[in-house]
Design an enzyme around this catalytic site. Structure first.
Site, PDB file in Angstrom:
ATOM      1  N   HIS A 122     -21.746  10.764   9.892  1.00  0.00           N
ATOM      2  CA  HIS A 122     -20.504  10.752   9.114  1.00  0.00           C
ATOM      3  C   HIS A 122     -19.712  12.039   9.294  1.00  0.00           C
ATOM      4  O   HIS A 122     -18.661  12.212   8.710  1.00  0.00           O
ATOM      5  CB  HIS A 122     -20.809  10.503   7.640  1.00  0.00           C
ATOM      6  CG  HIS A 122     -21.563   9.234   7.433  1.00  0.00           C
ATOM      7  ND1 HIS A 122     -22.929   9.166   7.526  1.00  0.00           N
ATOM      8  CD2 HIS A 122     -21.146   7.968   7.180  1.00  0.00           C
ATOM      9  CE1 HIS A 122     -23.325   7.918   7.328  1.00  0.00           C
ATOM     10  NE2 HIS A 122     -22.266   7.174   7.118  1.00  0.00           N
ATOM     11  N   ASP A 156     -27.664  -6.774  11.484  1.00  0.00           N
ATOM     12  CA  ASP A 156     -27.327  -5.721  10.516  1.00  0.00           C
ATOM     13  C   ASP A 156     -27.188  -6.276   9.108  1.00  0.00           C
ATOM     14  O   ASP A 156     -26.512  -7.274   8.892  1.00  0.00           O
ATOM     15  CB  ASP A 156     -25.983  -5.077  10.898  1.00  0.00           C
ATOM     16  CG  ASP A 156     -26.087  -4.235  12.158  1.00  0.00           C
ATOM     17  OD1 ASP A 156     -27.155  -3.650  12.397  1.00  0.00           O
ATOM     18  OD2 ASP A 156     -25.079  -4.156  12.895  1.00  0.00           O
ATOM     19  N   ARG A 162       0.817  -1.211   0.000  1.00  0.00           N
ATOM     20  CA  ARG A 162       0.000   0.000   0.000  1.00  0.00           C
ATOM     21  C   ARG A 162       0.860   1.275   0.000  1.00  0.00           C
ATOM     22  O   ARG A 162       0.539   2.261   0.641  1.00  0.00           O
ATOM     23  CB  ARG A 162      -0.966  -0.011   1.195  1.00  0.00           C
ATOM     24  CG  ARG A 162      -2.104  -0.997   1.038  1.00  0.00           C
ATOM     25  CD  ARG A 162      -3.010  -1.009   2.252  1.00  0.00           C
ATOM     26  NE  ARG A 162      -2.324  -1.532   3.421  1.00  0.00           N
ATOM     27  CZ  ARG A 162      -2.674  -1.309   4.681  1.00  0.00           C
ATOM     28  NH1 ARG A 162      -3.725  -0.561   4.931  1.00  0.00           N
ATOM     29  NH2 ARG A 162      -1.999  -1.830   5.677  1.00  0.00           N
ATOM     30  N   GLU A 163       1.973   1.226  -0.743  1.00  0.00           N
ATOM     31  CA  GLU A 163       2.883   2.369  -0.774  1.00  0.00           C
ATOM     32  C   GLU A 163       2.189   3.646  -1.234  1.00  0.00           C
ATOM     33  O   GLU A 163       2.428   4.725  -0.698  1.00  0.00           O
ATOM     34  CB  GLU A 163       4.061   2.100  -1.732  1.00  0.00           C
ATOM     35  CG  GLU A 163       5.020   0.998  -1.304  1.00  0.00           C
ATOM     36  CD  GLU A 163       4.584  -0.382  -1.821  1.00  0.00           C
ATOM     37  OE1 GLU A 163       3.373  -0.582  -2.080  1.00  0.00           O
ATOM     38  OE2 GLU A 163       5.452  -1.255  -1.946  1.00  0.00           O
ATOM     39  N   LYS A 220      -0.936   4.460  -1.052  1.00  0.00           N
ATOM     40  CA  LYS A 220      -1.829   4.960   0.001  1.00  0.00           C
ATOM     41  C   LYS A 220      -1.027   5.804   1.004  1.00  0.00           C
ATOM     42  O   LYS A 220      -1.384   6.940   1.305  1.00  0.00           O
ATOM     43  CB  LYS A 220      -2.467   3.768   0.727  1.00  0.00           C
ATOM     44  CG  LYS A 220      -3.211   4.124   1.993  1.00  0.00           C
ATOM     45  CD  LYS A 220      -3.517   2.854   2.806  1.00  0.00           C
ATOM     46  CE  LYS A 220      -4.075   3.192   4.175  1.00  0.00           C
ATOM     47  NZ  LYS A 220      -5.429   3.741   4.129  1.00  0.00           N
ATOM     48  N   TRP A 278     -19.304  -8.830   1.774  1.00  0.00           N
ATOM     49  CA  TRP A 278     -18.033  -8.174   2.084  1.00  0.00           C
ATOM     50  C   TRP A 278     -16.889  -9.172   2.244  1.00  0.00           C
ATOM     51  O   TRP A 278     -15.863  -8.893   2.848  1.00  0.00           O
ATOM     52  CB  TRP A 278     -18.186  -7.258   3.307  1.00  0.00           C
ATOM     53  CG  TRP A 278     -18.778  -5.919   2.930  1.00  0.00           C
ATOM     54  CD1 TRP A 278     -18.853  -5.387   1.679  1.00  0.00           C
ATOM     55  CD2 TRP A 278     -19.387  -4.936   3.796  1.00  0.00           C
ATOM     56  NE1 TRP A 278     -19.465  -4.148   1.711  1.00  0.00           N
ATOM     57  CE2 TRP A 278     -19.799  -3.849   2.995  1.00  0.00           C
ATOM     58  CE3 TRP A 278     -19.616  -4.886   5.180  1.00  0.00           C
ATOM     59  CZ2 TRP A 278     -20.429  -2.717   3.520  1.00  0.00           C
ATOM     60  CZ3 TRP A 278     -20.237  -3.756   5.703  1.00  0.00           C
ATOM     61  CH2 TRP A 278     -20.637  -2.685   4.888  1.00  0.00           C
TER      62      TRP A 278
END
Ligand code: GLN
Ligand code: ZN
Length: 756
Positions: free
Chosen positions: A695, A599, A15-16, A18, A561
């Protein structure tokens, strides 16, 4: 036979990108350092593909944030509010991507939407009356030239005009002038490609796999007739993915594309379309045979059989990924916690490159059945099939219709529960999680790293739970939650406690911008070896006389997910998970937990792209599977569910058919628009439309909440309304949470008084 890749993951093995991008946002590194990191990653990825023997490699698939945003920028479609900030080009780019708040002004980001049926999100282009196209192709061709200087002749790739038009937000009716400007922009891009000696250009039109109207088809024809007429020496590859192009197949093959990319993995009608309508001999078929969205090894036997059938129709075939590999992680080779032989069942991006070249080789080998490569692939697949839990399967076979149906009917339960709970009108509650403070997180991390004992971990957990229970009592909420301090992620937590899931350490996949997720893998049959949440819920309930909600994640969300299996259907996987959750529900009930929330935050995620597929392929089994989780409870037990969005107008009857007693959902950001649909549909489930947006750290005033509740009361009978925030409070901080909930309760009390 040649091989091709539509696009490659860009975030970096570790994840460089990122981390570099986030450091740039925090002013810890310069723009030049960020650019250097990006260049290094692109180089690595091109070389990897080249070394693996891929023939058609893309450029332009790299992005600092999102390819749709890159296209907007390339076309010069930048809303005024961003230009008015007068930032440099990099800062303008990131202002569009994530908003800007600083000396030069305050603007929100472009809105973000789910990219077709993936968990990736794109930035929605905005086109208004003043928008005009001013082409800037520097990113596209700089990257092409960068690859060229490494000795790799790539195919520049970009999203096509129809997909752009269909996904953009127009604040006016799109004019034919705009459409021809857009077509001309693509003509110019092709001309430039020619100047730079590109042989191919890849134009992605995933929109073609969705339901298309005759107008859409006409528009497609118009755009591409213009584009193809002036393509010169550049070969144009029309790339589609995420399904088949049944509505437009004959139109597509009648145009003189040099290559057409068709998805044979998700495109269930692709093969029959080709067999029925044929394929022009002059066109190369880029056959998407390698799943770009899932992480299992390709089944060579099946794939080669498809290739055989394709060969009977057209001689020019290139083996391709089914979509960009953006949607899979980098490599399984670094996953040292996954042991052999399990490990060999997986192919992430790097392994898929090898698979492509192996398939190309086998496809040319007359007796491929005898080849070692083929045989070892067959062994892997017979291993995958062995992972069968006979108990789980016996249970599924013996399921009866009755187990999918909760009795008595909801309206009867409603009265029974009213008497059982004796809650005030407009009961107040929250969605489950409370802020995940450093203290909460460090308790879990320390335990996972063996730095504290189980007893120490639990005693801290109890302390945290007790304090959040006390807090809710002090605030005066009616139905309480335990705070979810034992879980980081709502899917991972259940995955870790169920048998059949596998977890990776480094298998990150980009979700949007710099955000990545690490989905668990459904590896074999799912079962529940022990109760998961019962002790926690029991403890929390013991602290209060008010009802404490048990808190579970539903089977559809857990599946949606995760990386699913490919050897059995989604439905079967969902039923297995549902049975595990059902047992948990019944154990909670036995432990005297009287309200249980299940959920389904991601129920919409796998809704098929075509409306005509919604029922048979998804809702017809997903909704009953949800019911399976709770149909066994007694009438007094109240079942809640929660959804993280409110765009369910179009499936509102299905949501009602989940047969929960109460549903809470996000509504405040959509200005409670859903309420209209709820009234019209005669919705039976009691509702808790979120009365404020969690949020953002903003504290909603009492007045705002009163207004929201009053609006809800216009749509729903008062005895069917709950008052709650939009979603879990996990990402918020304590002080704002406290004040927001105080306002929520006082607002509710005022409204209650006004109703008497
Ligand atoms: N119960 C979960 C929570 O409160 C629900 C989260 C979600 O909907 N994403 O965090
Ligand atoms: Zn939510």
């Amino acid at each position: 036979m040649k091989t091709s890749i539509i696009g490659y993951p860009r975030i970096g093995r570790n994840r460089e990108l990122k981390f570099a991008t986030e450091s740039f946002f925090n002013n810890k590194i310069s723009l030049d350092e960020l650019l250097a990191c990006a260049k290094e990653l692109r180089t690595k990825h091109w070389l990897k593909q080249k070394e693996s023997g891929i023939d058609y490699i893309s450029s332009g698939d790299f992005s600092f944030y999102d390819n749709m945003l890159d296209l907007s920028i390339m076309l010069g479609i930048i809303p005024k509010r961003y230009l008015n900030l007068e930032l440099n080009s990099a800062d303008t780019y990131f202002a569009l991507a994530k908003g800007y708040q600083g000396e030069k002004g305050d603007v929100k980001a472009l809105s973000m939407r789910k990219w077709f049926n993936t968990n990736y999100h794109y930035l929605v282009p905005e086109i208004d009356k003043d928008s005009f196209i001013s082409l800037n192709t520097s990113k596209l061709f700089n990257e092409f030239n960068e690859a060229k200087s490494l000795g790799i002749l790539t195919k520049p790739s970009l999203i096509g005009p129809l997909t752009f038009l269909k996904l953009a937000k127009f604040s006016f009716k799109c004019t034919s002038k705009f459409i021809s400007e857009l077509a001309n922009a693509y003509v110019s891009i092709l001309k430039e490609a020619q100047q730079f000696d590109a042989e191919w250009i890849q134009i992605d039109e995933p929109i073609l796999v969705t339901d298309l109207t005759q107008d859409d088809i006409n528009l497609f024809k118009k755009l591409y007739t213009t584009i193809l007429k002036q393509k010169g020496n550049v070969s144009v590859l029309l790339q589609t993915y995420f399904g088949d192009i049944r509505d437009i197949y004959t139109t597509v093959i009648s145009l003189n594309f040099d290559g057409i990319g068709i998805d044979f993995v998700e495109g269930k009608e692709s093969l029959s379309l080709i067999e029925r309508h044929g394929f022009r001999k002059e066109t190369i078929l880029f056959a998407g045979l390698l799943n770009g969205k899932n992480i299992w090894r390709n089944n060579y036997d099946q794939t080669l059989k498809i290739i055989e059938r394709l060969k009977a129709i057209t001689p020019n075939i290139v083996i391709n990924s089914s979509c960009s590999l953006l949607h899979v992680p980098y490599t399984v080779s670094v996953e040292d916690k996954i042991e052999e032989p399990s490990k060999q069942c997986f192919a992430f991006a790097e392994e898929k490159l090898i698979e492509l070249t192996e398939l190309a080789l086998l496809a040319q080998t007359p007796n491929y059945l005898n080849s070692e490569i083929f045989k070892s692939n067959a062994v892997i697949h017979s291993d995958i099939k062995k992972s069968i839990n006979s108990q789980v399967n016996a249970r599924i076979v013996s399921l009866t219709e009755a187990e999918y149906e909760r009795l008595p009917k909801r309206f009867e339960r409603f009265n029974i529960q009213r008497a059982t709970f004796n809650l005030p009108l407009l009961p107040t509650t929250t969605i489950g999680s409370f802020p995940q403070t450093d203290e909460v997180r460090s308790n879990r991390t320390k335990f996972k790293k063996n730095l504290i004992s189980y007893d120490e971990y639990v005693s801290k957990l109890h302390e945290l739970t007790a304090s959040v229970v006390k807090l809710q009592e002090d605030i005066g909420l009616d139905v309480l939650v335990h705070g979810e301090f034992e879980r980081g992620d709502m899917v991972e937590y259940f995955g870790e406690n169920l048998d059949g899931f596998l977890f990776t350490q480094f298998a990150w996949v980009q979700s949007y911008g710099t955000r990545c997720v690490k989905p668990p893998i459904v590896f074999s049959d799912i079962s529940r070896p022990h109760p998961i949440t019962v002790e926690t819920s029991k403890f929390a309930q013991s602290l209060t006389a008010k009802p404490m909600k048990g808190m579970l994640t539903g089977p559809i969300t857990i599946l949606n997910w995760s990386f699913p299996r490919e050897d059995i259907s989604y439905k079967d996987q969902a039923v297995q998970i549902a049975l595990a959750i059902r047992d948990e529900v019944l154990d909670l009930e036995k432990a005297n937990i009287k309200i249980i929330q299940i959920d389904e935050a991601a129920l919409r995620e796998k809704l098929p792209l075509r409306k005509s597929d919604w029922r048979i392929e998804y809702l017809d089994w997903a909704i009953p599977t949800f019911r399976l989780t709770h149909s066994g409870v007694s009438p007094e037990t109240q079942i809640h569910t929660h959804m993280c969005y409110s765009e369910f107008q179009d499936i509102i009857a299905d949501i009602d058919a989940m047969d929960a007693d109460v549903i809470t959902f996000e509504a405040s950001r959509s200005s409670l628009e859903i309420l209209d649909a709820i009234i019209k549909s005669g919705f039976q489930t009691a509702v808790g439309p979120g009365v404020y947006d969690i949020h953002s750290p903003r504290i909603p005033s009492e007045k705002e909440i009163i207004d929201a509740i009053k609006l809800i009361l216009k749509a729903m009978p008062e005895e069917k309304v709950w008052v709650n925030p939009d979603c879990g409070l996990k990402t918020r901080k304590n002080p704002e949470t406290l004040q927001s909930l105080i306002n929520l309760v006082s607002a509710t009390i005022k409204v209650r008084k006004s109703l008497k």
